[in-house]
Design a protein around this motif. Structure first.
Motif, PDB file in Angstrom:
ATOM      1  N   VAL A 149       0.853  -1.192   0.000  1.00 54.83           N
ATOM      2  CA  VAL A 149       0.000   0.000   0.000  1.00 54.83           C
ATOM      3  C   VAL A 149       0.888   1.241   0.000  1.00 54.83           C
ATOM      4  CG1 VAL A 149      -1.900  -1.170   1.191  1.00 54.83           C
ATOM      5  CG2 VAL A 149      -0.187   0.050   2.533  1.00 54.83           C
ATOM      6  N   PRO A 150       0.423   2.325  -0.621  1.00 58.43           N
ATOM      7  CA  PRO A 150       1.248   3.532  -0.661  1.00 58.43           C
ATOM      8  C   PRO A 150       1.289   4.282   0.666  1.00 58.43           C
ATOM      9  CG  PRO A 150      -0.798   3.891  -1.841  1.00 58.43           C
ATOM     10  CD  PRO A 150      -0.767   2.448  -1.447  1.00 58.43           C
ATOM     11  N   ASP A 151       0.232   4.141   1.500  1.00 54.24           N
ATOM     12  CA  ASP A 151       0.140   4.899   2.749  1.00 54.24           C
ATOM     13  C   ASP A 151      -0.539   4.020   3.802  1.00 54.24           C
ATOM     14  OD1 ASP A 151      -0.452   6.631   4.854  1.00 54.24           O
ATOM     15  OD2 ASP A 151      -1.132   8.255   3.556  1.00 54.24           O
ATOM     16  N   VAL A 152       0.249   3.428   4.685  1.00 53.00           N
ATOM     17  CA  VAL A 152      -0.287   2.533   5.708  1.00 53.00           C
ATOM     18  C   VAL A 152      -1.315   3.256   6.575  1.00 53.00           C
ATOM     19  CG1 VAL A 152       0.327   1.297   7.840  1.00 53.00           C
ATOM     20  CG2 VAL A 152       1.659   0.936   5.780  1.00 53.00           C
ATOM     21  N   ASP A 153      -1.024   4.493   6.977  1.00 56.57           N
ATOM     22  CA  ASP A 153      -1.940   5.219   7.867  1.00 56.57           C
ATOM     23  C   ASP A 153      -3.304   5.440   7.225  1.00 56.57           C
ATOM     24  OD1 ASP A 153      -0.076   5.466   9.979  1.00 56.57           O
ATOM     25  OD2 ASP A 153       0.857   7.167   8.967  1.00 56.57           O
ATOM     26  N   ALA A 154      -3.340   5.752   5.939  1.00 61.50           N
ATOM     27  CA  ALA A 154      -4.612   5.974   5.246  1.00 61.50           C
ATOM     28  C   ALA A 154      -5.431   4.686   5.187  1.00 61.50           C
ATOM     29  CB  ALA A 154      -4.361   6.519   3.841  1.00 61.50           C
ATOM     30  N   VAL A 155      -4.776   3.570   4.908  1.00 62.48           N
ATOM     31  CA  VAL A 155      -5.489   2.290   4.840  1.00 62.48           C
ATOM     32  C   VAL A 155      -5.981   1.888   6.226  1.00 62.48           C
ATOM     33  CG1 VAL A 155      -5.327  -0.148   4.222  1.00 62.48           C
ATOM     34  CG2 VAL A 155      -4.249   1.577   2.770  1.00 62.48           C
ATOM     35  N   ILE A 156      -5.165   2.098   7.251  1.00 65.77           N
ATOM     36  CA  ILE A 156      -5.587   1.799   8.625  1.00 65.77           C
ATOM     37  C   ILE A 156      -6.830   2.613   8.978  1.00 65.77           C
ATOM     38  CG2 ILE A 156      -4.982   2.066  11.065  1.00 65.77           C
ATOM     39  CD1 ILE A 156      -2.080   1.369  10.280  1.00 65.77           C
ATOM     40  N   ALA A 157      -6.836   3.888   8.641  1.00 59.90           N
ATOM     41  CA  ALA A 157      -7.990   4.744   8.942  1.00 59.90           C
ATOM     42  C   ALA A 157      -9.250   4.230   8.260  1.00 59.90           C
ATOM     43  CB  ALA A 157      -7.698   6.187   8.518  1.00 59.90           C
ATOM     44  N   THR A 158      -9.137   3.819   7.010  1.00 59.42           N
ATOM     45  CA  THR A 158     -10.290   3.275   6.288  1.00 59.42           C
ATOM     46  C   THR A 158     -10.758   1.971   6.911  1.00 59.42           C
ATOM     47  OG1 THR A 158      -9.579   4.330   4.231  1.00 59.42           O
ATOM     48  CG2 THR A 158     -11.118   2.487   4.038  1.00 59.42           C
ATOM     49  N   LEU A 159      -9.809   1.091   7.259  1.00 56.06           N
ATOM     50  CA  LEU A 159     -10.179  -0.170   7.893  1.00 56.06           C
ATOM     51  C   LEU A 159     -10.864   0.063   9.235  1.00 56.06           C
ATOM     52  CD1 LEU A 159      -7.069  -2.377   7.064  1.00 56.06           C
ATOM     53  CD2 LEU A 159      -9.387  -2.633   6.141  1.00 56.06           C
ATOM     54  N   LEU A 160     -10.367   1.003  10.025  1.00 54.41           N
ATOM     55  CA  LEU A 160     -11.008   1.317  11.307  1.00 54.41           C
ATOM     56  C   LEU A 160     -12.444   1.779  11.109  1.00 54.41           C
ATOM     57  CD1 LEU A 160      -8.114   3.048  13.289  1.00 54.41           C
ATOM     58  CD2 LEU A 160      -9.224   0.869  13.822  1.00 54.41           C
ATOM     59  N   GLU A 161     -12.687   2.613  10.086  1.00 52.00           N
ATOM     60  CA  GLU A 161     -14.047   3.053   9.765  1.00 52.00           C
ATOM     61  C   GLU A 161     -14.939   1.874   9.411  1.00 52.00           C
ATOM     62  OE1 GLU A 161     -13.630   5.790   6.526  1.00 52.00           O
ATOM     63  OE2 GLU A 161     -12.745   7.353   7.801  1.00 52.00           O
ATOM     64  N   ARG A 162     -14.342   0.807   8.899  1.00 50.95           N
ATOM     65  CA  ARG A 162     -15.091  -0.388   8.486  1.00 50.95           C
ATOM     66  C   ARG A 162     -15.088  -1.471   9.551  1.00 50.95           C
ATOM     67  NH1 ARG A 162     -13.126  -0.530   2.116  1.00 50.95           N
ATOM     68  NH2 ARG A 162     -13.896   1.568   1.669  1.00 50.95           N
ATOM     69  N   GLY A 163     -14.632  -1.125  10.758  1.00 45.14           N
ATOM     70  CA  GLY A 163     -14.695  -2.049  11.882  1.00 45.14           C
ATOM     71  C   GLY A 163     -13.547  -3.031  12.008  1.00 45.14           C
ATOM     72  N   VAL A 164     -12.449  -2.779  11.295  1.00 48.98           N
ATOM     73  CA  VAL A 164     -11.293  -3.678  11.343  1.00 48.98           C
ATOM     74  C   VAL A 164     -10.188  -3.013  12.159  1.00 48.98           C
ATOM     75  CG1 VAL A 164      -9.540  -4.899   9.997  1.00 48.98           C
ATOM     76  CG2 VAL A 164     -11.871  -4.649   9.083  1.00 48.98           C
ATOM     77  N   THR A 165      -9.715  -3.718  13.176  1.00 50.60           N
ATOM     78  CA  THR A 165      -8.650  -3.202  14.038  1.00 50.60           C
ATOM     79  C   THR A 165      -7.299  -3.713  13.555  1.00 50.60           C
ATOM     80  OG1 THR A 165     -10.168  -3.212  15.912  1.00 50.60           O
ATOM     81  CG2 THR A 165      -7.815  -3.098  16.413  1.00 50.60           C
TER      82      THR A 165
END
Length: 131
Positions: free
Chosen positions: A85-101
């Motif tokens: 992924v180009p930006d780990v923080d951006a993907v983490i933020a999206t996953l958190l919004e989708r209920g994935v920790t």
């Protein structure tokens, strides 16, 4: 011509314990595009092909009562799936919004690249590796 005998991964195949839950996770939560879905009556099994990136797919299978996979740290066999992924923080933020920790972000001591892990519905470790 590629410099290795096996120049690219074509697909990865996973057997899930709950087909509907895993289908939703990989297609809706992670956003992989569904290529095709087939029910194989002779095996009482679903097969779902998902596009990870051009030329690379994830095959999701269901079977009646599949045995659990040992997933303790350093178990023999598949260790984890890793996605660039180009930006780990951006993907983490999206996953958190989708209920994935996700686990805390770490830095690869050899490449200085950032990475983290989360789990699929069956506990399979999935890595995000910042390219």
């Amino acid at each position: 011509m590629a410099s290795t005998l096996l120049p690219a991964i074509h697909h990865v195949a996973l057997i899930c314990s709950d087909y509907a839950r895993s289908k939703a996770f990989y297609s809706e939560t992670l956003g992989f595009r569904i290529i095709r879905e087939v029910y194989r009556a002779e095996r009482d099994s679903w097969k779902l092909d998902l596009e990870v990136s051009p030329g690379v797919s994830l095959e999701l299978f269901s079977f009646p009562s599949p045995p659990p996979r040992p997933s303790r740290p350093e178990a023999q066999g598949l260790r984890h799936l890793a996605f660039s992924v180009p930006d780990v923080d951006a993907v983490i933020a999206t996953l958190l919004e989708r209920g994935v920790t996700c686990e805390p972000v770490r830095v690869d001591e050899f490449t200085d690249r950032r990475f983290t892990f989360f789990a699929d519905p069956d506990g399979l470790p999935i890595e995000l590796y910042e390219a």
